[in-house]
Structure formats: structure tokens, C-alpha cells
Design an enzyme around this catalytic site. Structure first.
Site, short mmCIF file in Angstrom:
data_model
loop_
_atom_site.label_atom_id
_atom_site.label_comp_id
_atom_site.label_asym_id
_atom_site.label_seq_id
_atom_site.Cartn_x
_atom_site.Cartn_y
_atom_site.Cartn_z
CB ILE A 189 -0.91 0.05 1.24
CG1 ILE A 189 -1.77 -1.21 1.31
CG2 ILE A 189 -1.77 1.29 1.24
CD1 ILE A 189 -2.50 -1.36 2.62
CG ASP A 218 -22.96 36.05 -16.52
OD1 ASP A 218 -24.05 35.94 -17.08
OD2 ASP A 218 -22.61 37.06 -15.89
CG ASP A 240 -19.98 38.96 -12.97
OD1 ASP A 240 -21.10 38.44 -13.19
OD2 ASP A 240 -19.56 39.95 -13.58
CG ASP A 249 -23.39 34.16 -12.63
OD1 ASP A 249 -24.21 33.77 -13.48
OD2 ASP A 249 -22.74 35.20 -12.75
#
Length: 892
Positions: A282, A326, A612, A616
Site C-alpha cells: 500500500i 456568463d 460574477d 450565478d
């Protein structure tokens, strides 16, 4: 739906008199009934809860089990090391987590402290959290609105709503308007005003209809609260890898122990050995190594103006194949700009400082626009409506001295804009002469114009003149330009009211737009070449949005655009089926944005959302990667995002994606290296034990090898310099495992090779002293010498192999041996530590080792270099095959 009801019906339903407002007693009753006018937040996790959450992963569970086993074995040093690895990983995660999840806190800060209300017939100022449904809010320029209201009065009222609607232009408001369509989009409800928006001009009053979490901003807060954040691809991969390695380790323990019983070996010794091998199988340093590599990536990105809030987001960036952006402020500059103007001399494109080429007619057009305005613009700062600010700048471009003009002309009268006339008029006195200037919708302006200006001459207006103007306005509108016409007329004395807007002389019209950022188009093209699709999601009008998208190369046809209203007509299934057809989503609400992101993700896409505004935040939170603007972005958007762009530059996103891809590539290199090395250890041990031989390595030697190879070289690989070729590849499949692309084959091949070389070195140790590994009578010194050979060869194989995994196809000479100085340093350090263990007497006795002779050193170094040479030969064939495929494709 308050916007669909008349003023009288709203006041009656909410039980308040518009003139007197609520009484103080009634306000207290309603405050108790509806609660404070503030946004609620989720109960935050404390530091301890965040720390515990970091431990809830399969790989961590396996490591914790390894700690318990090593403590039982008495291997306290190794147990301590593993514990430190776990704690370091968890602490790094907590540090990043405490910076995230602040969206609702930011929303609360947007509930501004004071509001003007009418109570007991008097106007008074109260704390915004005390505003209740039924309060009459008084609005004036510069005041933020503290609740959702149905307007009851409006006079030239304009409100900045871009944070909610995405529109860069202030919205005109009209209290008298009533809507019968219940699906009227938020941005079109001109009889409403919303919490956290700003009055830019005019005055008004409204009755509070919703407060707190019931407002439009409150609904956004609810969406953020209810949105479940999914695990990132990296977190999912590490979780699966942890489970697989855990099962593998348990299997190794059981199998070797069973073999020991069958072969009659010492059970206590074999138990310790099998557990040591399981721990070695491991890569317990993997979690910490990934955290360190990601932290280094975060630091590098911050230097490139991209701030990462959560470590795994760095890797997720590398697999992004869709960017939902946007429009306002992200793809565009968030400021109106006059792009062109038209008069009877034709259409002229506006150029900066074109004063020398501007005609007298053009300068009169600009002068009329300047005087018919309430905006100001000085020292690169403007106040008032963005459209009027753009008109002031047009005057500067055409050579108008605004200071001189405002000194010479004084306003004598005005007729304010209203939504019915769609006109605004002012009367100015200049040198005892009076002139009316009127601006507004070109269609309305033509109706009240009887003359037109052509090349400095005033002539009667004809049908042909009107047609030319209307055609020019239509062309501008088709190009998503907002049009505004202007006219004037000399008068003998002061006139007022409707008399100002009769018998005007039509001068011209302007077309304006919120222009794209200059660097965005190139960035979108870079993203496209990297297999990334950019999609626009905005609250603006369809034509405007599509025009910007077409200019930026995002969309080719208007059919690739769809409005929020049309989205409402689609079921969730229909939207998921058609989502790939669209590149522009216009006139959408926050709920629409979240639906779009979910529909895109339903196709297996890794979606990034940039934005912004307050509107959003939900989609930033729903996306795999939410990217907020650092300069123009609201605190809400920043709080809901995974990454913040400090320069608001779309190009920074592409740079961040490139770095994200390189970081994942480096993490994959570290995983391949660790698993290959650990597999080599397991094969060497397992094969020799199956053959009935003595174990080639004892428990302490295995743990030492695991310690030096699972740390320095693996971390150094994670700091490998990026390659520009990474942006020529398609985005990585989010479901792709660490073993894809031939990595699994290389791990098995490399592990078998390292295991075989270790066994060969073990055999040679016996052979050099005249014994066979099968000879049970071999002295202890010979067995220790053989184990020293295996010990040294195994470490050297792993150290030199780290150079080979830097690139899957390029030679180490092509990428440069010293281009990763950290890796070279890690190899040197690893070899020095190995020499220390062999040469220092105390360490030599502790690890049961013998000093090698000259022949032994030569054989050990030679065998140690074999994995590197074999990988370099394989890469030659890989490059030849790739060149053949490329040449074949070029011929086709």
C-alpha cells in the site's frame, strides 16, 4: 405572482394603506409572524468535524488499519510515520475547506443595514432586517433595495439588476404595468424591484411583498443550501484505488500466511513478514503526496491570478470539457460602448479620438446626447446610467469639450423619460438662444419629427428619409446593438411639457453594445483546440447574446440559441436530449442555470461555470468547477465557487485548465511509480516464498524501502514541469482510471521486471559465495549478503525507474534529465540514504546487511539501470508507431 396584479389589488391583499403605511404595532406583529428580513445559513461544521470528514476515505481506513497492525508488531517508528502522513493530509484538507462554503454568509452581508419606510404616515429609517411584508419602501438614487417590492410609484426610475438578471443596462421601471403572463422572466418584470439591487436614477416607492428567504435572492440561497456537492473525479479515483489496494493487501497477508503454514515456516516470523509486505504493497504516502502536489499546483496557479479554494478542484480542471460562461462582465467588459452612429451621411463606425474626421452633423448628434443626459464621467469614473455614460464618451471621441459645453449651456426645462413615450427631452439656453434636445426610441422620435438634418442643412423629412433611418435601426438591432435616436429644435423662449416634443429636427441615431473582452476570442479558440466547448448562459436578450457569441466564435446560427421561456416548455428529459444543440442560453433565471448544468452533466461532461453575479451562485455551486470573477464578482459568487480569477480574465481559465491537466498527469506519474515499485516488492517476495526459498527481504528492510521510495521521488514526480503538448489532447474522460492509456500494462510490466531483477540479485548473492538459494545450509552471512544485493538492486531499480515514468513516449534525453531538478535531488538523496544504511555499522547491524564487494556493486548498479533502459527501448517503438499513425492520417 405579485407582478400580475394591479397596485390596488396588491395593497388590498397585503392589507396596507399606501399613504400612511404600517403602524409600528402592526410592524412588530408582522415581524414576529414572518421573521427577520435576513438570509438563513446552514449550520457550519466546526474544525473537528471538518477534520473527521477528511478521514472518511477508504485509503485512510487502510492506513489506520496498518497503524494498528504495526503497533501490534512493535514497529513504532513506522506507525508514527503513517500517522503523521494521515494527519498532514487531513490538516491540508481542513485548511482548504474552511475557506469554502461562505456563499450564504456573503448573501447575508448584501442585506444592507438601513431602509427608508413609510410608517404611521411618516418616512423613517429602519434597519433592513426589521422590514416586513406590507412596509412601504421609499426609493431614491443610490439606495439599495432591502426586500422584494411591488412598485406603487415610479418617476424616471431605473434600477441596476445585473447581479440578478445578467443585464449590463439598468432596467427602466413602471409601477403601472401589469402582466397577464405568469411566465414573465425576472428581467422583464418592470413593475417589481428586488432585494440587493441598486437604484441608479429617478425615484419611486413600493410595497414589500417578500422578505428574507422568500425573496429572489433568498431563493438563490435556498438553491445553494440544497445543492449537494458531488465528489471530484480525483476523490472518486483515490477512493476506488484505496478500496482495491486494501483488498489486495489483505489478500497478500492471507496468502503468504497460508503458504507459510503449508511450508512449515516459523509462523511468528512469517506473520510479521506478511504484514510488512501488505503495508509495503500500500503506498501509504499516496494521500499525502497527492495533497502536496495539489498544494504546489494551488501556489503556482495563484501566481497566475487563479485562486483555488479546494485542492481537488485543481485536478478537476484538467478534465473540464465544457465551460459555461456568463456574458456580462465575464465575456464582455460590463460597460456600454457606442459602436456606430447613423445620419443621412451614412453609417459611421466610431473610432477612439476620431475628432478630426467627425463632421458637423456628427458633432451635433454627440452634443445633443451630452446635453440630454444626467450622467457624469470624470477621471475615468462615471455616475448614472451606463447608456448615458457611453454617450458622454462618444462626445469625447468626436472632439466635444464637455466642460466647456456645460459651462456655456444651462438647462432651463426638462421632460423626464417614461416607458410610454420612450423619450427624454431637455431645454437649454446658450447665448440667449433656446434649444430643445430629445433622445429616445427612433420609432417614436420619427413620429414627432417634421424635418431632418442632412450635411448641415435642415430639410423637410420624407418617407424615404424615415425608411433609411428605420432600416439602419433594424440592421443595428440585428447586430444586437441597442439603438437610440436624437433630435432638436430651436425655440424662441422657455417651453414645457408636450410642447417640447413637437416639430423636431431629426439628427441621427447611435448603436451601442456591451463589447466583448479583447482577449476572450483567442482564449475560446484555444479552448476549442483543446476539445473544450464554451457555452454562454446569460440573463440578457437572445439577439444580443447570440451576436456576442457569434463575434467570439462560440455559435454560428441563431438556432443554437434558446431562451429561458423556451426551456420552461421542455421536460427534464427533453432538455437532457437537446442540450448539446445549444451554445447560447438567453433570458434565463438562476433555476434555469442549474438545470442547464445538470443536463450537461447528465451526458458525462465535466462542467465549469464562470460568473460574477448573485444569479450565478447556484450554478457555480452545481458545476464540477465554479469559477468566480475576483474583481467584478460578488461575494456570493466567490463564496459558491471553487476557483476565483483575480484578474477577471477568461484567458486565465484556459491557463488554469492547462495547469490542471499537467497536475493530474503528475499525480498519475506518482501513482504509476508507486504501484510499480510496490508490485515489484510483492512479486519478489511472493515468488521466492512460493519456490520455498528464504525471504529476499526482511520486514525492516521492506519498511525502509517503502519509506524512501514512497516519499522523495514520488513527490518530485508530482513537481514535474508541464508540457505544452497537454493542450493538444482531448479532455480526459472523467471516468478514466489511473490505469488507462496503457498505464496498467506499464505497472504490471515494470513490477514484474523489478521483481525479477530483485530475485536475480538475491540469487547472485548466493552464487558469488558458492551457494544456491535452495541450499538450507548456507551460512547467515551469505543469506545477509544475498539480501543486501536484493535490497540494493530493488532501491536502485526504483530510483532510476522514476526517470523513465516522467513521460510515456518521450526519451529522458528529449525532455532533459535535469529539467526536473527535484527528481535528480530525490534520487541522489535516496542513494545516499541507502549507502548510509549499508556503510554505517550501527545501521548495517540494525537492518541485517553486509557490505558489498566491488563485483557486487557493479552487478547491483547494472541491474538497477535495466528498468530505465528497457523503458527507453519501449518508448522508441511507441514513437515509431505514433509517427506511422500520424502519417497515415495525413494521407487520408
Amino acid at each position: 405572482m405579485w407582478f400580475s396584479k394591479s397596485i390596488e389589488d396588491v395593497l388590498k391583499e397585503i392589507n396596507v394603506d399606501a399613504l400612511s403605511g404600517l403602524s409600528d404595532e402592526e410592524a412588530k406583529v408582522r415581524l414576529k409572524k414572518y421573521g427577520a428580513n435576513q438570509l438563513l445559513t446552514k449550520k457550519k461544521k466546526n474544525i473537528f468535524q471538518l477534520f473527521v470528514a477528511q478521514l472518511q476515505e477508504w485509503l485512510i481506513y487502510v492506513l489506520l488499519a496498518a497503524v494498528v497492525i504495526t503497533l501490534i508488531m512493535g514497529e513504532y517508528v513506522d506507525a508514527t510515520i503513517i500517522i503523521l502522513v494521515i494527519i498532514t493530509n487531513a490538516v491540508l484538507g481542513v485548511i482548504q475547506e474552511v475557506k469554502a462554503g461562505k456563499a450564504i454568509e456573503a448573501l447575508q452581508k448584501m442585506s444592507f443595514p438601513k431602509a427608508l419606510v413609510r410608517r404611521n404616515g411618516e418616512v423613517k429609517e429602519v434597519n433592513s432586517h426589521e422590514v416586513v411584508p406590507g412596509d412601504i419602501l421609499i426609493l431614491d438614487a443610490g439606495r439599495f433595495i432591502s426586500a422584494d417590492i411591488r412598485l406603487i410609484e415610479s418617476a424616471n426610475l431605473q434600477i441596476e439588476e445585473s447581479a440578478l438578471t445578467g443585464e449590463s443596462v439598468s432596467a427602466d421601471k413602471d409601477a403601472k404595468q401589469v402582466y397577464s403572463d405568469l411566465k414573465t422572466p425576472l428581467g422583464d418584470r418592470i413593475n417589481m424591484a428586488f432585494m440587493s439591487t441598486l437604484v441608479t436614477s429617478g425615484r419611486g416607492a413600493g410595497v414589500v411583498v417578500e422578505t428574507g428567504m422568500n425573496t429572489e435572492v433568498g431563493k438563490i440561497a435556498n438553491i445553494i443550501n440544497s445543492e449537494k456537492k458531488e465528489k471530484t473525479p480525483l476523490e472518486i479515483r483515490l477512493d476506488k484505488l484505496g478500496k482495491s489496494l486494501g483488498l489486495f493487501a489483505i489478500g497478500i497477508c492471507v496468502l503468504i500466511f497460508v503458504i507459510a503454514i503449508i511450508q512449515g515456516r516459523d509462523l511468528a516470523e512469517m506473520f510479521i513478514l506478511s504484514v510488512s509486505l501488505a503495508v509495503a504493497a500500500i503506498p501509504e504516502g499516496l494521500a499525502a503526496i497527492v495533497a502536496v502536489v495539489l498544494s504546489i499546483g494551488v501556489t503556482g496557479m495563484s501566481k497566475r491570478k487563479a485562486v483555488i479554494k479546494k485542492l481537488p478542484a485543481v485536478e478537476t480542471l484538467g478534465s473540464v470539457n465544457i465551460i459555461c460562461s456568463d456574458k456580462t462582465g465575464t465575456l464582455t467588459q460590463n460597460k456600454m460602448t457606442v459602436k456606430t452612429y447613423f445620419n443621412l451621411e451614412g453609417e459611421i463606425v466610431v473610432e477612439r479620438n476620431s475628432k478630426n474626421s467627425a463632421t458637423d452633423d456628427a458633432k451635433l448628434l454627440a452634443k445633443a446626447m451630452i446635453l440630454n443626459s444626467d450622467a457624469t464621467y470624470e477621471n475615468s469614473k462615471g455616475t448614472g446610467d451606463p447608456t448615458e455614460i457611453a454617450l458622454l464618451l462618444l462626445g469625447d471621441d468626436l472632439g466635444i469639450d464637455r466642460k466647456k459645453l456645460n459651462t456655456q449651456a444651462s438647462r432651463a426645462s426638462e421632460l423626464s423619460f417614461d416607458s410610454d413615450r420612450k423619450l427624454m427631452s431637455t431645454l437649454y439656453q446658450e447665448n440667449k438662444e433656446f434649444t430643445v434636445y430629445t433622445k429616445g426610441a427612433i420609432g417614436n422620435l420619427i413620429k414627432i419629427s417634421t424635418r431632418v438634418l442632412e450635411k448641415g442643412q435642415v430639410i423637410p423629412i420624407t418617407k424615404e428619409h424615415k425608411k433609411r433611418y428605420l432600416d439602419a435601426a433594424e440592421i443595428m438591432s440585428d447586430n444586437a446593438l441597442r439603438t437610440l435616436g436624437v433630435g432638436y429644435k430651436p425655440v424662441d423662449s422657455v417651453i414645457e411639457g408636450a410642447e417640447m416634443e413637437k416639430d423636431l429636427i431629426l439628427v441621427g441615431l447611435v448603436g451601442m453594445i456591451d463589447p466583448p473582452r479583447p482577449e476572450v476570442k483567442e482564449s475560446i479558440q484555444k479552448a476549442k483546440l483543446a476539445g473544450i466547448t464554451t457555452i454562454m448562459i446569460t440573463g440578457d436578450h437572445k439577439n444580443t447574446a447570440f451576436a456576442i457569441a457569434r463575434e467570439l466564435g462560440m455559435a454560428d446560427s441563431i438556432d443554437q440559441s434558446i431562451t429561458g421561456e423556451a426551456l420552461d416548455d421542455l421536460s427534464e428529459k427533453e432538455l437532457a436530449e437537446k442540450i448539446t444543440q445549444y451554445r447560447v442560453f438567453a433570458r434565463v433565471s438562476p433555476e434555469h442555470k442549474v438545470k442547464i448544468v445538470h443536463a450537461l452533466k447528465s451526458h458525462g461532461n465535466i462542467v465549469s461555470m464562470t460568473g460574477d453575479g448573485v444569479n450565478d451562485a447556484p450554478s457555480l455551486n452545481a458545476a464540477d468547477i465554479g469559477v468566480a470573477m475576483g474583481i467584478t464578482g460578488t461575494d456570493v459568487a466567490k463564496g459558491a465557487s471553487d476557483m476565483i480569477l483575480m484578474d477577471d480574465n477568461f484567458a486565465t481559465i484556459v491557463s488554469a485548465i492547462e495547469q490542471g491537466r499537467n497536475i493530474y498527469s503528475n499525480i498519475k506519474k506518482a501513482v504509476v511509480f508507486l504501484l510499480t515499485c510496490n508490485l515489484g516488492e510483492v512479486i519478489a517476495m511472493f515468488v521466492t516464498l512460493m519456490m520455498g526459498l528464504a525471504a529476499p527481504l526482511i520486514a525492516t528492510q521492506l519498511l525502509w524501502i517503502n519509506l524512501i521510495t514512497d516519499s522523495f521521488p514520488a513527490i518530485a514526480l508530482g513537481m514535474d514541469p508541464g508540457t505544452p503538448d497537454v493542450m493538444k489532447e482531448k479532455p480526459r474522460d472523467a471516468k478514466e482510471s489511473f490505469f488507462a492509456g496503457g498505464a496498467g500494462f506499464h505497472i504490471i510490466l515494470g513490477g514484474m521486471l523489478i521483481g525479477a531483477l530483485t530475485i536475480l540479485a538475491f540469487w547472485y548473492g548466493y552464487y558469488e559465495h558458492g551457494f544456491s538459494p535452495f541450499d538450507k545450509s548456507a551460512p547467515v552471512n551469505t543469506v545477509e549478503y544475498a539480501r543486501t544485493m536484493a535490497f540494493m538492486v530493488l532501491v536502485l531499480c526504483q530510483m532510476f525507474f522514476s526517470l523513465a515514468v516522467r513521460n510515456s513516449s518521450k526519451s529522458i534525453f528529449q525532455i532533459g534529465i535535469f529539467t526536473n531538478k527535484y527528481l535528480v535531488g530525490a534520487i541522489v538523496l535516496g542513494v545516499l540514504l541507502q549507502l548510509m544504511v549499508i556503510m554505517v555499522p550501527f545501521m548495517q547491524r540494525a537492518f541485517h546487511l553486509q557490505m558489498l564487494d566491488l563485483r557486487g556493486w557493479l552487478i547491483a548498479i547494472s541491474l538497477g539501470l535495466v528498468p530505465l533502459f528497457v523503458n527507453e527501448i519501449i518508448k522508441i517503438f511507441i514513437r515509431v508507431r505514433a509517427n506511422r499513425i500520424r502519417h497515415t492520417n495525413e494521407k487520408i
